[in-house]
Design a protein around this motif. Structure first.
Motif, PDB file in Angstrom:
ATOM      1  N   LEU A 111       0.810  -1.216   0.000  1.00 18.53           N
ATOM      2  CA  LEU A 111       0.000   0.000   0.000  1.00 18.53           C
ATOM      3  C   LEU A 111       0.846   1.270   0.000  1.00 18.53           C
ATOM      4  CD1 LEU A 111      -2.659  -1.127   2.636  1.00 18.53           C
ATOM      5  CD2 LEU A 111      -2.841  -1.199   0.138  1.00 18.53           C
ATOM      6  N   SER A 112       2.147   1.105  -0.048  1.00 18.20           N
ATOM      7  CA  SER A 112       3.048   2.251  -0.003  1.00 18.20           C
ATOM      8  C   SER A 112       3.816   2.373  -1.320  1.00 18.20           C
ATOM      9  CB  SER A 112       4.025   2.103   1.168  1.00 18.20           C
ATOM     10  OG  SER A 112       4.852   3.232   1.291  1.00 18.20           O
ATOM     11  N   THR A 113       4.598   3.416  -1.437  1.00 18.46           N
ATOM     12  CA  THR A 113       5.476   3.586  -2.592  1.00 18.46           C
ATOM     13  C   THR A 113       6.874   3.072  -2.246  1.00 18.46           C
ATOM     14  OG1 THR A 113       5.940   5.855  -1.893  1.00 18.46           O
ATOM     15  CG2 THR A 113       4.185   5.527  -3.516  1.00 18.46           C
ATOM     16  N   THR A 114       7.751   3.068  -3.219  1.00 18.96           N
ATOM     17  CA  THR A 114       9.101   2.542  -2.997  1.00 18.96           C
ATOM     18  C   THR A 114      10.167   3.587  -3.295  1.00 18.96           C
ATOM     19  OG1 THR A 114       9.093   1.608  -5.237  1.00 18.96           O
ATOM     20  CG2 THR A 114       8.463   0.151  -3.428  1.00 18.96           C
ATOM     21  N   ALA A 115      11.369   3.292  -2.841  1.00 14.21           N
ATOM     22  CA  ALA A 115      12.503   4.193  -3.051  1.00 14.21           C
ATOM     23  C   ALA A 115      13.769   3.364  -3.221  1.00 14.21           C
ATOM     24  CB  ALA A 115      12.658   5.154  -1.874  1.00 14.21           C
ATOM     25  N   ILE A 116      14.774   3.984  -3.793  1.00 16.88           N
ATOM     26  CA  ILE A 116      16.112   3.386  -3.870  1.00 16.88           C
ATOM     27  C   ILE A 116      17.035   4.211  -2.989  1.00 16.88           C
ATOM     28  CG2 ILE A 116      18.122   3.029  -5.356  1.00 16.88           C
ATOM     29  CD1 ILE A 116      16.200   2.209  -7.580  1.00 16.88           C
ATOM     30  N   HIS A 117      17.758   3.513  -2.130  1.00 16.29           N
ATOM     31  CA  HIS A 117      18.703   4.154  -1.213  1.00 16.29           C
ATOM     32  C   HIS A 117      20.121   3.886  -1.708  1.00 16.29           C
ATOM     33  CE1 HIS A 117      21.012   4.087   2.782  1.00 16.29           C
ATOM     34  NE2 HIS A 117      20.747   5.360   2.514  1.00 16.29           N
ATOM     35  N   THR A 118      20.911   4.934  -1.846  1.00 17.29           N
ATOM     36  CA  THR A 118      22.292   4.779  -2.305  1.00 17.29           C
ATOM     37  C   THR A 118      23.246   5.390  -1.287  1.00 17.29           C
ATOM     38  OG1 THR A 118      22.399   6.887  -3.517  1.00 17.29           O
ATOM     39  CG2 THR A 118      21.493   4.994  -4.697  1.00 17.29           C
ATOM     40  N   THR A 119      24.398   4.766  -1.120  1.00 22.60           N
ATOM     41  CA  THR A 119      25.408   5.266  -0.187  1.00 22.60           C
ATOM     42  C   THR A 119      26.782   5.139  -0.831  1.00 22.60           C
ATOM     43  OG1 THR A 119      24.098   4.455   1.686  1.00 22.60           O
ATOM     44  CG2 THR A 119      26.378   5.083   2.130  1.00 22.60           C
ATOM     45  N   TYR A 120      27.536   6.240  -0.817  1.00 21.11           N
ATOM     46  CA  TYR A 120      28.919   6.187  -1.280  1.00 21.11           C
ATOM     47  C   TYR A 120      29.823   5.722  -0.146  1.00 21.11           C
ATOM     48  CZ  TYR A 120      27.966   8.297  -5.780  1.00 21.11           C
ATOM     49  OH  TYR A 120      27.507   8.519  -7.065  1.00 21.11           O
ATOM     50  N   LEU A 121      30.775   4.867  -0.490  1.00 23.43           N
ATOM     51  CA  LEU A 121      31.685   4.284   0.497  1.00 23.43           C
ATOM     52  C   LEU A 121      33.128   4.462   0.050  1.00 23.43           C
ATOM     53  CD1 LEU A 121      29.808   0.874   0.839  1.00 23.43           C
ATOM     54  CD2 LEU A 121      29.651   2.771   2.457  1.00 23.43           C
ATOM     55  N   LYS A 122      33.982   4.771   0.999  1.00 27.08           N
ATOM     56  CA  LYS A 122      35.415   4.849   0.682  1.00 27.08           C
ATOM     57  C   LYS A 122      36.064   3.468   0.682  1.00 27.08           C
ATOM     58  CE  LYS A 122      36.725   9.550   1.993  1.00 27.08           C
ATOM     59  NZ  LYS A 122      35.402  10.169   2.038  1.00 27.08           N
ATOM     60  N   SER A 123      35.556   2.583   1.555  1.00 31.66           N
ATOM     61  CA  SER A 123      36.155   1.249   1.654  1.00 31.66           C
ATOM     62  C   SER A 123      35.112   0.247   2.139  1.00 31.66           C
ATOM     63  CB  SER A 123      37.347   1.270   2.624  1.00 31.66           C
ATOM     64  OG  SER A 123      36.911   1.644   3.923  1.00 31.66           O
ATOM     65  N   ILE A 124      35.438  -1.032   2.001  1.00 30.83           N
ATOM     66  CA  ILE A 124      34.624  -2.118   2.534  1.00 30.83           C
ATOM     67  C   ILE A 124      35.334  -2.598   3.791  1.00 30.83           C
ATOM     68  CG2 ILE A 124      33.606  -4.373   2.065  1.00 30.83           C
ATOM     69  CD1 ILE A 124      32.621  -2.191   0.197  1.00 30.83           C
ATOM     70  N   GLU A 125      34.771  -2.288   4.953  1.00 30.94           N
ATOM     71  CA  GLU A 125      35.527  -2.459   6.196  1.00 30.94           C
ATOM     72  C   GLU A 125      35.123  -3.673   7.028  1.00 30.94           C
ATOM     73  OE1 GLU A 125      35.015   1.246   8.182  1.00 30.94           O
ATOM     74  OE2 GLU A 125      36.415   2.326   6.872  1.00 30.94           O
ATOM     75  N   ASP A 126      33.827  -3.866   7.257  1.00 30.45           N
ATOM     76  CA  ASP A 126      33.355  -4.894   8.187  1.00 30.45           C
ATOM     77  C   ASP A 126      33.070  -6.190   7.435  1.00 30.45           C
ATOM     78  OD1 ASP A 126      32.277  -6.414  10.147  1.00 30.45           O
ATOM     79  OD2 ASP A 126      30.923  -4.881  10.916  1.00 30.45           O
ATOM     80  N   GLU A 127      34.026  -7.098   7.435  1.00 29.53           N
ATOM     81  CA  GLU A 127      33.929  -8.289   6.600  1.00 29.53           C
ATOM     82  C   GLU A 127      32.735  -9.181   6.952  1.00 29.53           C
ATOM     83  OE1 GLU A 127      37.545 -10.436   6.441  1.00 29.53           O
ATOM     84  OE2 GLU A 127      38.717  -8.761   5.651  1.00 29.53           O
ATOM     85  N   LYS A 128      32.317  -9.217   8.204  1.00 34.81           N
ATOM     86  CA  LYS A 128      31.211 -10.110   8.583  1.00 34.81           C
ATOM     87  C   LYS A 128      29.882  -9.652   7.998  1.00 34.81           C
ATOM     88  CE  LYS A 128      30.201  -7.932  13.073  1.00 34.81           C
ATOM     89  NZ  LYS A 128      28.862  -7.442  12.754  1.00 34.81           N
ATOM     90  N   ASP A 129      29.775  -8.372   7.660  1.00 36.80           N
ATOM     91  CA  ASP A 129      28.534  -7.853   7.087  1.00 36.80           C
ATOM     92  C   ASP A 129      28.588  -7.720   5.572  1.00 36.80           C
ATOM     93  OD1 ASP A 129      27.301  -7.689   9.545  1.00 36.80           O
ATOM     94  OD2 ASP A 129      28.019  -5.670   9.936  1.00 36.80           O
ATOM     95  N   TYR A 130      29.690  -8.135   4.973  1.00 35.98           N
ATOM     96  CA  TYR A 130      29.871  -8.024   3.531  1.00 35.98           C
ATOM     97  C   TYR A 130      30.329  -9.368   2.966  1.00 35.98           C
ATOM     98  CZ  TYR A 130      29.918  -2.944   4.239  1.00 35.98           C
ATOM     99  OH  TYR A 130      29.586  -1.652   4.573  1.00 35.98           O
ATOM    100  N   LYS A 131      29.880  -9.658   1.756  1.00 31.00           N
ATOM    101  CA  LYS A 131      30.355 -10.849   1.058  1.00 31.00           C
ATOM    102  C   LYS A 131      30.821 -10.421  -0.337  1.00 31.00           C
ATOM    103  CE  LYS A 131      29.489 -14.169   4.031  1.00 31.00           C
ATOM    104  NZ  LYS A 131      30.551 -15.035   4.604  1.00 31.00           N
ATOM    105  N   LYS A 132      32.024 -10.795  -0.671  1.00 33.81           N
ATOM    106  CA  LYS A 132      32.590 -10.492  -1.980  1.00 33.81           C
ATOM    107  C   LYS A 132      32.181 -11.579  -2.970  1.00 33.81           C
ATOM    108  CE  LYS A 132      37.107  -9.686  -4.151  1.00 33.81           C
ATOM    109  NZ  LYS A 132      38.574  -9.631  -3.888  1.00 33.81           N
ATOM    110  N   ILE A 133      31.756 -11.156  -4.161  1.00 35.26           N
ATOM    111  CA  ILE A 133      31.361 -12.087  -5.210  1.00 35.26           C
ATOM    112  C   ILE A 133      32.102 -11.710  -6.488  1.00 35.26           C
ATOM    113  CG2 ILE A 133      29.433 -13.074  -6.515  1.00 35.26           C
ATOM    114  CD1 ILE A 133      27.554 -11.970  -4.344  1.00 35.26           C
ATOM    115  N   MET A 134      32.803 -12.650  -7.072  1.00 32.68           N
ATOM    116  CA  MET A 134      33.488 -12.398  -8.336  1.00 32.68           C
ATOM    117  C   MET A 134      32.547 -12.726  -9.492  1.00 32.68           C
ATOM    118  SD  MET A 134      36.377 -11.155  -7.507  1.00 32.68           S
ATOM    119  CE  MET A 134      37.107 -11.130  -9.168  1.00 32.68           C
ATOM    120  N   ILE A 135      32.403 -11.789 -10.410  1.00 31.27           N
ATOM    121  CA  ILE A 135      31.460 -11.951 -11.508  1.00 31.27           C
ATOM    122  C   ILE A 135      32.129 -11.579 -12.837  1.00 31.27           C
ATOM    123  CG2 ILE A 135      29.547 -11.418  -9.957  1.00 31.27           C
ATOM    124  CD1 ILE A 135      29.298  -8.704 -11.389  1.00 31.27           C
ATOM    125  N   SER A 136      31.441 -11.893 -13.920  1.00 33.04           N
ATOM    126  CA  SER A 136      31.928 -11.504 -15.247  1.00 33.04           C
ATOM    127  C   SER A 136      31.391 -10.124 -15.605  1.00 33.04           C
ATOM    128  CB  SER A 136      31.469 -12.514 -16.304  1.00 33.04           C
ATOM    129  OG  SER A 136      30.068 -12.413 -16.504  1.00 33.04           O
TER     130      SER A 136
END
Length: 217
Positions: A111-136
């Protein structure tokens, strides 16, 4: 009253059971793709974002997601985090301890509308909250196409920035989005669908972030 309670409990059980079962079914993994570049998935414990290098030969995200639309206006950044979700949750809920019943109800039932949230980052710091994926590079192009189709644009084709003081930090911004958030298509389902569309390992279906991160242990 007892029948209503039983009905609600049964529906909730089926929803959670379906989420558990379908999130453990892996789909769409393309094994023949070269590992040409890294992307990341991140979580705050409830919500999943996709993280990309700001500039590659495929796209420069900062051309449309302007540094000037963040409060810091800091252009010395290396990554951009992108997530889709319910506008009410993004803008009107400061944290999970202050979830409004009205916001949750509207989000759950589309029943609501949607939005896209974007954040600029200088680095990827907290490894437990991030997962790296290698892609083509081809998979990255498919991710770009998937994300871009969810941005609303004005008559000139520009992204529609949501002017608000309810940002999460100095380097983030919100944009008007397409699509409907609801129980069966959440912010995490959106990310899972993005991975599916790119031929990356994903759940058959998941409304929760755990399903996605379990695929990338």
């Amino acid at each position: 009253m007892g029948f209503l309670l039983l009905f609600i409990t049964s529906v909730l059980f089926l929803y959670l059971a379906g989420a558990y079962i379908f999130s453990h079914i892996t789909v769409n993994k393309e094994d023949n793709q070269p590992e040409e570049m890294p992307i990341y998935i991140s979580t705050n414990g409830m919500h999943t974002d996709l993280i990309f290098p700001i500039k590659t030969e495929e796209i420069n995200w900062s051309k449309e997601i302007k540094y000037s639309q963040t409060s810091s206006k800091d252009s010395i950044q290396n990554y951009i985090s992108i997530g889709w979700g319910d506008r009410g949750f993004f803008l009107d809920v400061p944290d999970w301890d202050h979830v409004k019943v009205s916001v949750a109800f509207k989000a759950a039932f589309g029943l609501s509308t949607t939005a896209i949230h974007t954040t600029y980052l200088k680095s990827i710091e907290d490894e437990k909250d991030y997962k790296k994926i290698m892609i083509s590079k081809d998979q990255y192009k498919r991710l770009i196409k998937y994300i871009q189709q969810y941005f609303k644009r004005d008559e000139k084709g520009n992204l529609i920035n949501i002017i608000t003081s309810n940002t999460y930090g100095e380097n983030d911004s919100f944009y008007e989005a397409k699509g409907t958030y609801q129980l069966f298509f959440t912010c995490n389902t959106w990310v899972n669908s993005a991975l599916k569309n790119a031929g990356l390992k994903a759940c058959l279906w998941t409304p929760f972030q755990q399903g996605i991160f379990n695929q990338y242990k």
